[in-house]
Motif scaffolding. Structure first.
Motif, mmCIF file in Angstrom:
data_model
loop_
_atom_site.group_PDB
_atom_site.id
_atom_site.type_symbol
_atom_site.label_atom_id
_atom_site.label_comp_id
_atom_site.label_asym_id
_atom_site.label_seq_id
_atom_site.Cartn_x
_atom_site.Cartn_y
_atom_site.Cartn_z
ATOM 1 N N ALA A 140 -8.059 5.811 -1.087
ATOM 2 C CA ALA A 140 -8.649 4.542 -0.655
ATOM 3 C C ALA A 140 -9.385 3.879 -1.807
ATOM 4 O O ALA A 140 -9.281 2.660 -2.010
ATOM 5 N N LYS A 141 -10.112 4.665 -2.559
ATOM 6 C CA LYS A 141 -10.859 4.126 -3.694
ATOM 7 C C LYS A 141 -9.901 3.668 -4.794
ATOM 8 O O LYS A 141 -10.029 2.573 -5.333
ATOM 9 N N ALA A 187 -7.546 11.259 1.260
ATOM 10 C CA ALA A 187 -7.522 9.881 1.763
ATOM 11 C C ALA A 187 -8.645 9.066 1.133
ATOM 12 O O ALA A 187 -8.446 7.904 0.768
ATOM 13 N N LYS A 188 -9.806 9.687 0.969
ATOM 14 C CA LYS A 188 -10.946 8.979 0.379
ATOM 15 C C LYS A 188 -10.660 8.611 -1.079
ATOM 16 O O LYS A 188 -10.956 7.498 -1.515
ATOM 17 N N GLN A 204 0.834 -1.204 0.000
ATOM 18 C CA GLN A 204 0.000 0.000 0.000
ATOM 19 C C GLN A 204 0.868 1.252 0.000
ATOM 20 O O GLN A 204 0.610 2.197 -0.740
ATOM 21 N N MET A 250 -8.203 0.228 -0.609
ATOM 22 C CA MET A 250 -7.818 0.012 0.785
ATOM 23 C C MET A 250 -8.740 0.836 1.675
ATOM 24 O O MET A 250 -9.368 1.775 1.204
ATOM 25 N N PRO A 251 -8.842 0.490 2.946
ATOM 26 C CA PRO A 251 -9.651 1.298 3.869
ATOM 27 C C PRO A 251 -9.075 2.708 4.002
ATOM 28 O O PRO A 251 -7.854 2.900 3.939
ATOM 29 N N VAL A 252 -9.941 3.687 4.183
ATOM 30 C CA VAL A 252 -9.518 5.091 4.300
ATOM 31 C C VAL A 252 -8.499 5.260 5.423
ATOM 32 O O VAL A 252 -7.506 5.987 5.260
ATOM 33 N N GLU A 253 -8.714 4.611 6.554
ATOM 34 C CA GLU A 253 -7.797 4.783 7.683
ATOM 35 C C GLU A 253 -6.387 4.269 7.362
ATOM 36 O O GLU A 253 -5.411 4.727 7.947
ATOM 37 N N ASN A 254 -6.264 3.339 6.420
ATOM 38 C CA ASN A 254 -4.937 2.845 6.044
ATOM 39 C C ASN A 254 -4.133 3.884 5.280
ATOM 40 O O ASN A 254 -2.910 3.860 5.314
ATOM 41 N N VAL A 255 -4.808 4.788 4.588
ATOM 42 C CA VAL A 255 -4.095 5.812 3.832
ATOM 43 C C VAL A 255 -3.268 6.669 4.782
ATOM 44 O O VAL A 255 -2.073 6.877 4.571
#
Length: 86
Positions: free
Chosen positions: A28-29, A24-25, A8, A33-38
């Motif tokens: 993520a898209k 981040a959104k 990632q 990946m999940p937004v919090e992972n960004v």
């Protein structure tokens, strides 16, 4: 030949080095990946020495990430922090 998996953080770094900016959104898209992972991966990149800026997006609570060159103030703060840790 075995297929290697791109992490990632590597995906985010490659996009930033190509001059892309994103929230981040959006990341993520794009990177699935999940937004919090960004935010976690950006934190990791910063710890590796990359100067990733987070600029507030006008009219929202979102921030836009971009890769930049550290300012003299950032470099000075880093040296000062290193002296304090010694």
């Amino acid at each position: 030949m075995a297929k290697t998996k791109t992490t990632q953080a590597t995906k985010i770094l490659n996009a930033l080095q190509a001059g892309e900016t994103f929230t981040a959104k959006q990341a993520a898209k794009k990177f699935k990946m999940p937004v919090e992972n960004v935010a976690k991966r950006v934190f990791d990149l910063r710890n590796e020495g990359y100067c990733v800026y987070a600029n507030k997006t006008a009219g929202t609570n979102a921030v836009t990430y971009r890769l930049g060159k550290p300012s003299k103030a950032i470099i000075a703060a880093g040296f000062q922090a290193m002296r304090g840790a010694a």
